[in-house]
Enzyme design. Sequence first.
Site, PDB file in Angstrom:
ATOM      1  N   LYS A  61      99.147 -12.432  26.547  1.00 12.70           N
ATOM      2  CA  LYS A  61      97.897 -11.857  27.050  1.00 12.70           C
ATOM      3  C   LYS A  61      96.820 -12.941  27.045  1.00 12.70           C
ATOM      4  O   LYS A  61      96.744 -13.739  26.103  1.00 12.70           O
ATOM      5  CB  LYS A  61      97.499 -10.689  26.151  1.00 12.70           C
ATOM      6  CG  LYS A  61      96.283  -9.906  26.624  1.00 12.70           C
ATOM      7  CD  LYS A  61      95.995  -8.767  25.653  1.00 12.70           C
ATOM      8  CE  LYS A  61      94.779  -7.961  26.054  1.00 12.70           C
ATOM      9  NZ  LYS A  61      94.462  -6.912  25.063  1.00 12.70           N
ATOM     10  N   SER A 136      94.061  -2.436  27.425  1.00 16.63           N
ATOM     11  CA  SER A 136      93.725  -3.597  28.203  1.00 16.63           C
ATOM     12  C   SER A 136      94.911  -4.512  28.492  1.00 16.63           C
ATOM     13  O   SER A 136      94.885  -5.265  29.453  1.00 16.63           O
ATOM     14  CB  SER A 136      92.656  -4.418  27.477  1.00 16.63           C
ATOM     15  OG  SER A 136      93.150  -4.902  26.248  1.00 16.63           O
ATOM     16  N   SER A 160      95.112  -1.077  22.957  1.00 16.37           N
ATOM     17  CA  SER A 160      95.417  -1.978  24.076  1.00 16.37           C
ATOM     18  C   SER A 160      96.832  -2.533  24.100  1.00 16.37           C
ATOM     19  O   SER A 160      97.226  -3.181  25.087  1.00 16.37           O
ATOM     20  CB  SER A 160      94.422  -3.142  24.096  1.00 16.37           C
ATOM     21  OG  SER A 160      93.166  -2.706  24.548  1.00 16.37           O
TER      22      SER A 160
END
Lengths: 468, 96
Positions: A61, A136, A160
């Site tokens: 990420k 996210s 997330s």
Amino acid sequence: MIDTLRLTAEEAKRLLDSREISGAELFAAYRAAIDERDEELHCYLHLCDDPGGDGIPIALKDVIGTKGIPTTAGSKILEGYVPVYDSTVVERLKSHGLRILGKTNTDEFAMGSSTENSAFGPSHNPWDPSRVPGGSGGGSAAAVTGGLAPWALGSDTGGSIKQPSALCGNVGLRPTYGTVSRYGIVAFASSLDQVGPVAKTVRDCAYLYSIIAGRDDRDTTTVELPQPVELPEATDLKGLRVGVPKELNEAEGIEPGVTAAVQAAIARLEELGAEVGECSLSLSVEYGMPCYYLIAPAEASSNLARYDGVRYGYRAAAAERLEMYERTRDEGFGDEPKRRIMVGTYALSAGYYDAYYGQAQKVRTVIKREHDALFETFDALVSPTSPTVAFPLGARTDDPLAMYLSDVLTIPSCMAGLPGLNVPCGLSEGLPVGLQLVGPQFGENALFRIGHALERAIGFDPVPERLR
Amino acid sequence: MAIDREQLLHVAHLARLELREDELERLEGQLNDILHAVSKVSELDLADVPPTSHPHDVVNVWDEDEPRPCLSADDALANAPEREGDFFKVPPGGAA
């Protein structure tokens, strides 16, 4: 022929160890899959060349700092930023020979539940590209399910990792707070942020967790694991006690198809030998959201103060300094970080601090105590991870509060610093449903054991129907 | 508690955000909705409950005060929008 849609990291390691495939072939197979499908899915913000070696590839990420590799946190304000040091988790991956495939898309500063807040455009759900992958960490989750990475790292503040894993149909762990170093991670809310693994199987997830977990001198909130990570083997659940918090399973807005799949999975847990009992988390569920949306923005408003155009990142043109700060932040931040900076600054400002931030910290104590009491009786708690399956792109973008409700079931345990594992448990309307297992502090091994047994019993096919 | 335009501008200044007029209009409604929702925390009487700032019972962790390798000036300045010698360069004056 390497089928990246089905290949687990465990199997990849076996193929590499036995020299049935080379490291270069494996890396190239993922790059070919990315070439084929990432135009549609938009999982990656940046791709890396094969650094060589025979380790397993991994996606990260884009909030995870990587030396020499751009790290944007999905924000225009960090466009072009190239860290000059590696985060601790990346050092650990590299010391195990893992090779970085690229950096994955995220809501800006990990603030969101759909990746639609990314300054670089949304990612798409591999099961149905007209729908969101969650957020996210939607880029990491969609990459794993779409066969664009064997596994990935995400970060979780209020859901997330778990929520995108639920919406994409894979396994994601939010670890116990303090077990994984935050050194070199773009900070959102420091008392909540945790890096964790996203994988196709519970065993892969546990293995990746074992690589990244442990005390780091450079993050003084970290601790050594009290017990080593155990890769789960058992297919029965005898001796384990699982609680079903009524409010987490009956919250307003949970879709009937989600409830049905989770109830069926709970019946499986009993068949596998677990003792299942109802319990209550009434205060945590009712007050978790308001508590989170004060504490997380308050911490964010402080953490994001560093983006001022002076030392790195975007700088707006201006003749004098105050103007430069204010214009840089207005032009560099998107709507969601601005909303949270404003809420957080307000909640911390003179005259409002006690009523908002101070009171939220006390609610956090209530939430922690309510969870702690349940773990005197249960080894794990079970519920849906997300109230809904993946929703269409655009469905919640005009209403911040509707988007915030995406995390209503994941937030309470995050506030208490507890580990949570998402395991796919079935389909509703042709889309994955995720089951959330929450454990006591350092209770990951029990979560892995339950998740593994359930995964075997359910036999969920992680490859989206349209890609089979 | 509702937030009015004057407070909004004050908070924006504290946060060093120069918000455009269209943003202010949108934010005023959204922030009031959000603040209304989070004000729910005030329903609970928690006078006797201690605050939690952190999930662990953390105690201070001190490092020995010993020199060790750190970033070079060039590394530290590598991402600078503007640099002069070993300094970050910024526009003059005006900082509150």
